[in-house]
Design an enzyme around this catalytic site. Structure first.
Site, PDB file in Angstrom:
ATOM      1  N   SER A 141      33.609  19.669 -15.159  1.00 45.70           N
ATOM      2  CA  SER A 141      34.737  20.595 -15.137  1.00 45.70           C
ATOM      3  C   SER A 141      35.578  20.364 -16.384  1.00 45.70           C
ATOM      4  O   SER A 141      35.526  19.287 -16.987  1.00 45.70           O
ATOM      5  CB  SER A 141      35.596  20.347 -13.888  1.00 45.70           C
ATOM      6  OG  SER A 141      36.849  20.989 -13.975  1.00 45.70           O
ATOM      7  N   TYR A 154      40.486  15.533  -7.827  1.00 43.12           N
ATOM      8  CA  TYR A 154      39.402  16.346  -8.378  1.00 43.12           C
ATOM      9  C   TYR A 154      39.068  15.914  -9.800  1.00 43.12           C
ATOM     10  O   TYR A 154      37.897  15.752 -10.158  1.00 43.12           O
ATOM     11  CB  TYR A 154      39.815  17.819  -8.347  1.00 43.12           C
ATOM     12  CG  TYR A 154      38.757  18.766  -8.852  1.00 43.12           C
ATOM     13  CD1 TYR A 154      37.641  19.065  -8.075  1.00 43.12           C
ATOM     14  CD2 TYR A 154      38.880  19.377 -10.102  1.00 43.12           C
ATOM     15  CE1 TYR A 154      36.673  19.944  -8.533  1.00 43.12           C
ATOM     16  CE2 TYR A 154      37.916  20.249 -10.566  1.00 43.12           C
ATOM     17  CZ  TYR A 154      36.815  20.529  -9.778  1.00 43.12           C
ATOM     18  OH  TYR A 154      35.854  21.388 -10.236  1.00 43.12           O
TER      19      TYR A 154
END
Length: 258
Positions: A141, A154
């Site tokens: 990501s 995350y």
């Protein structure tokens, strides 16, 4: 045909929806046999149906990637059908919140899927990938590389995916394995729509436009765009690429400060 994956066998985790589904369809379009690991087997059946309508083959295995015994059992079944040439670690979950809003159970839940799940699948497939000089693509990501508000847990997990990618790429050079990762920005998936509908009732259009504009290019990415990058990285045309992180983010990482 460029980017051909004819006669290649690919394993994709979380292939029932969103980016994972788009990757499965794109791999199959290039001739790959697709094996889908999915916690909810039913949602992956639609992906299989679409792949079979192309004249390609696909199989679903009900599997929680966080549980090593289930992962190993799934890969053992896959191996009875032939080689494993490609592994796409796509399955992942999100959490919104800073350090103070991240409870221990939140951290453990994200670790189990986003880190341990990637480890489990690489661990279960590495011997097969060594035999086929295969390819691994991990889904990282932009949060792996830059700070993003309220993404503490995350970001932690996706940073680990990035560094696991580098480590595996380095350790298995002599075996001919290529390992890269993709770092998407915000991509328009059913998850995004569900998040907006749940948290901003009555303001869906406004929030969608606001989130879209956080990418300098002015819109969210499409699952198919991420899938096309994955296909390229799995193909022979990318045979000189390993140990690399590929942002696909509408300019978010490099242009947001300009």
């Amino acid at each position: 045909m460029k980017f051909s994956l004819e006669n290649k066998s690919a394993v994709v985790t979380g292939g029932g929806s969103g980016i994972g589904k788009a990757i499965c369809l794109a791999l199959a379009e290039q001739g790959a046999i697709v094996h889908i690991l999915e916690l909810n087997k039913e949602i992956a059946e639609d992906t299989v149906t679409q792949i079979e309508s192309m004249g390609s083959s696909a199989f679903v295995y009900c599997c929680n990637v966080a549980v090593q015994s289930e992962v190993i059992a799934a890969f053992e079944e896959i191996k009875t059908k032939g080689s494993i040439d490609i592994l796409i670690n796509n399955a992942g979950i999100a959490h919104i919140g800073n350090l103070e809003n991240c409870k221990e159970e939140d951290l453990d839940r994200l670790y189990d899927v986003n880190i341990k799940g990637v480890y489990n699948c690489m661990y279960a497939s590495i011997e097969s990938l060594k035999k086929s000089s295969g390819v691994i693509v991990n889904m990282a990501s932009i949060a792996s590389s830059v700070g993003i508000n309220d993404r503490f847990a995350y970001s932690m997990t996706k940073g680990a995916v990035l560094t696991m990618t580098y480590s595996v790429a380095k350790d298995y050079l002599a075996d001919g394995i290529r390992c890269n990762c993709i770092s998407p920005g915000r991509v328009h998936t059913p998850f995004v729509d569900g998040f907006i509908n749940k948290n901003y009732p009555g303001r869906e259009k406004e929030i969608f436009e606001k989130l879209s504009k956080t990418q300098p290019i002015g819109r969210m990415g499409k699952p198919e765009e991420v899938a096309n990058l994955a296909v390229y990285l799995c193909s022979e045309e990318a045979s000189f690429i390993t140990g690399t992180n590929f942002p696909i983010d509408g300019g978010f990482v490099t242009l947001n400060g300009s």
